[in-house]
Write a protein that holds these residues in place. Sequence first.
Motif, short mmCIF file in Angstrom:
data_model
loop_
_atom_site.label_atom_id
_atom_site.label_comp_id
_atom_site.label_asym_id
_atom_site.label_seq_id
_atom_site.Cartn_x
_atom_site.Cartn_y
_atom_site.Cartn_z
N ALA A 89 0.83 -1.21 0.00
CA ALA A 89 0.00 0.00 0.00
C ALA A 89 0.86 1.26 0.00
CB ALA A 89 -0.92 -0.02 1.22
N TYR A 90 1.94 1.25 0.80
CA TYR A 90 2.81 2.43 0.84
C TYR A 90 3.53 2.63 -0.48
CZ TYR A 90 6.39 5.67 2.46
OH TYR A 90 7.21 6.76 2.60
N ALA A 91 3.96 1.52 -1.10
CA ALA A 91 4.65 1.63 -2.39
C ALA A 91 3.71 2.17 -3.46
CB ALA A 91 5.21 0.27 -2.80
N LEU A 92 2.46 1.74 -3.44
CA LEU A 92 1.49 2.25 -4.42
C LEU A 92 1.17 3.72 -4.17
CD1 LEU A 92 -1.00 -0.79 -4.59
CD2 LEU A 92 0.72 -0.11 -6.28
N LEU A 93 1.16 4.10 -2.90
CA LEU A 93 0.90 5.50 -2.56
C LEU A 93 2.02 6.40 -3.09
CD1 LEU A 93 -0.94 7.51 -1.04
CD2 LEU A 93 0.49 7.09 1.00
N VAL A 94 3.27 5.99 -2.93
CA VAL A 94 4.41 6.77 -3.42
C VAL A 94 4.45 6.79 -4.94
CG1 VAL A 94 6.93 6.92 -3.43
CG2 VAL A 94 5.72 6.31 -1.32
N MET A 95 3.96 5.72 -5.57
CA MET A 95 4.03 5.59 -7.03
C MET A 95 3.13 6.60 -7.76
SD MET A 95 2.89 2.38 -9.38
CE MET A 95 1.21 3.04 -9.28
N HIS A 138 6.33 1.09 -13.15
CA HIS A 138 6.58 1.02 -11.72
C HIS A 138 5.61 0.07 -11.02
CE1 HIS A 138 8.98 4.66 -12.49
NE2 HIS A 138 9.59 4.39 -11.34
N LEU A 139 4.39 0.01 -11.49
CA LEU A 139 3.43 -0.94 -10.91
C LEU A 139 3.89 -2.38 -11.14
CD1 LEU A 139 0.69 -1.32 -9.51
CD2 LEU A 139 -0.37 -1.37 -11.78
N LEU A 140 4.36 -2.65 -12.36
CA LEU A 140 4.88 -3.98 -12.66
C LEU A 140 6.09 -4.31 -11.79
CD1 LEU A 140 4.65 -6.47 -14.52
CD2 LEU A 140 6.19 -5.30 -16.11
N LEU A 141 6.96 -3.31 -11.58
CA LEU A 141 8.14 -3.51 -10.74
C LEU A 141 7.76 -3.77 -9.29
CD1 LEU A 141 11.22 -3.43 -10.39
CD2 LEU A 141 11.03 -0.96 -10.04
N ILE A 142 6.78 -3.04 -8.77
CA ILE A 142 6.34 -3.22 -7.38
C ILE A 142 5.82 -4.64 -7.15
CG2 ILE A 142 4.60 -2.52 -5.70
CD1 ILE A 142 4.92 0.33 -6.76
N PHE A 143 4.96 -5.08 -8.05
CA PHE A 143 4.41 -6.43 -7.87
C PHE A 143 5.47 -7.51 -8.09
CE2 PHE A 143 0.35 -4.25 -8.25
CZ PHE A 143 -0.44 -4.96 -7.33
N ALA A 174 15.45 4.22 -10.63
CA ALA A 174 15.92 4.55 -9.28
C ALA A 174 15.30 3.58 -8.26
CB ALA A 174 15.53 5.99 -8.92
N PRO A 175 15.97 3.38 -7.12
CA PRO A 175 15.42 2.51 -6.06
C PRO A 175 14.07 3.03 -5.57
CG PRO A 175 17.74 2.97 -5.67
CD PRO A 175 17.32 3.88 -6.78
N GLN A 176 13.22 2.10 -5.15
CA GLN A 176 11.90 2.42 -4.66
C GLN A 176 11.68 1.80 -3.29
OE1 GLN A 176 8.78 1.54 -7.40
NE2 GLN A 176 9.90 2.25 -9.20
N VAL A 177 10.51 2.13 -2.74
CA VAL A 177 10.15 1.55 -1.44
C VAL A 177 10.06 0.03 -1.54
CG1 VAL A 177 8.35 1.48 0.33
CG2 VAL A 177 8.94 3.65 -0.77
N ALA A 178 9.60 -0.46 -2.69
CA ALA A 178 9.43 -1.90 -2.86
C ALA A 178 10.75 -2.66 -2.81
CB ALA A 178 8.72 -2.20 -4.18
N ASN A 179 11.87 -1.95 -2.99
CA ASN A 179 13.17 -2.63 -2.90
C ASN A 179 13.49 -3.11 -1.49
OD1 ASN A 179 13.91 -0.45 -5.41
ND2 ASN A 179 14.49 -2.62 -5.66
N MET A 180 12.70 -2.72 -0.51
CA MET A 180 12.84 -3.28 0.84
C MET A 180 12.63 -4.78 0.84
SD MET A 180 13.63 -0.99 3.12
CE MET A 180 13.08 -1.83 4.59
N ALA A 181 12.01 -5.30 -0.24
CA ALA A 181 11.80 -6.74 -0.34
C ALA A 181 13.11 -7.51 -0.30
CB ALA A 181 11.04 -7.06 -1.62
#
Length: 387
Positions: free
Chosen positions: A27-33, A42-47, A80-87
């Motif tokens: 949810a946070y990653a989608l909010l930042v996106m 970016h949506l494809l990258l997050i998932f 660039a790095p995103q919140v989803a890279n916390m994975a």
Amino acid sequence: MTVKKVAERLRRHPQVVDLLWTLPLLAYALLVMRHSPEPKIHLLLIFGLLTPLVWRRRWPRAVFTVVALVSFAQWLAGMAPQVANMAVLIALYTIATRSRLPWALAAAGVCVFGFSLVTFDGDQSVRDSLSAMATMTVFIVATLVFGVYLGTRRAYLQSLEERALQSEQERDTQVRMAMAAERARIARELHDVIAHNVSVMVVQADGAAYAIDTDVDRAKNALETISATGRLALGEMRRLLGVLRESDDTGAYTPQPGVEQLDDLVEQVRDAGLPLDFTVEGEPKELPQGLQLSVFRIVQEALTNTLKHAGPGASARVRLRYDNGAVEIHVQDDGRGTAMAENDGKGHGLAGMRERAALYGGTVRAEPVPGGGFEVAARLPAGEAGR
């Protein structure tokens, strides 16, 4: 539903738990996106980064590999790095808790290498890059240490539970062994009681038979003694057998099988797929119940071993013969000839048959048949010797 029950149910479904943990990060990653110039990519990258985390406990190394490869593809694409890279750190933590130390160190090395690619690929100065690299390395090492600590603690607690379970099983085994020893002692005591009282009854009966024509009073006293001794013996037997049956839940009061139940046994074996011929020769005699039980068990054990060892396509025949004050049992099959090995590692069939026959003064012969097959021949006295 209590919190404990909810926790137990969630423990049985780790993927549900991982999904619940992943949803806030998603949810946070989608909010930042929302401010991204290329939302679809970016949506494809997050998932691609967060979806594998649902299976991280089941396949920790595979999930880390997928997340690391997606992150490497992200770097190659210049994103660039995103919140989803916390994975990546979450996958590293999972490997540290659920895999061996070499795997955890290798995963940590991959994380450090990947972050170094991102850090030194930017426009910032070398000093800022080194500072960022040092900070991220601290995070990676802390994640590694924390994961290894929790994994070691979990393994330690699991070993304690296994030890407690093993100790409980050993305690139960010792209790059962003690009960078995006590039951054996009671059985020996029962044997002594029966032997003593029956001996007294036999002596008194002989005396009564001798004096019944010459001394009626003496014969009467002897019969009264027989009656009293018999009642005493029955009372002792009921008491001791009651103790022996206390932990017996297998139908202790069910009548034991005898010669009449051999027909049912033959039908059961036939239903199991073994062609079987059953014949009775001679004039059937009234046999003691114990002797009938021995006859039934010997036939049953021989046929059981035929089913187990004779092989496919085998057949058997059973012959029960009453002759010269004895019962003869003959069981033969035309199988592979190893149906009654002395010891197949799982039971004591032949020894058990010999013990049952010896109890009534009988004998058992078990040997291969020339040309293939196996036979069991037993002879049990049915007269005084068999009583």
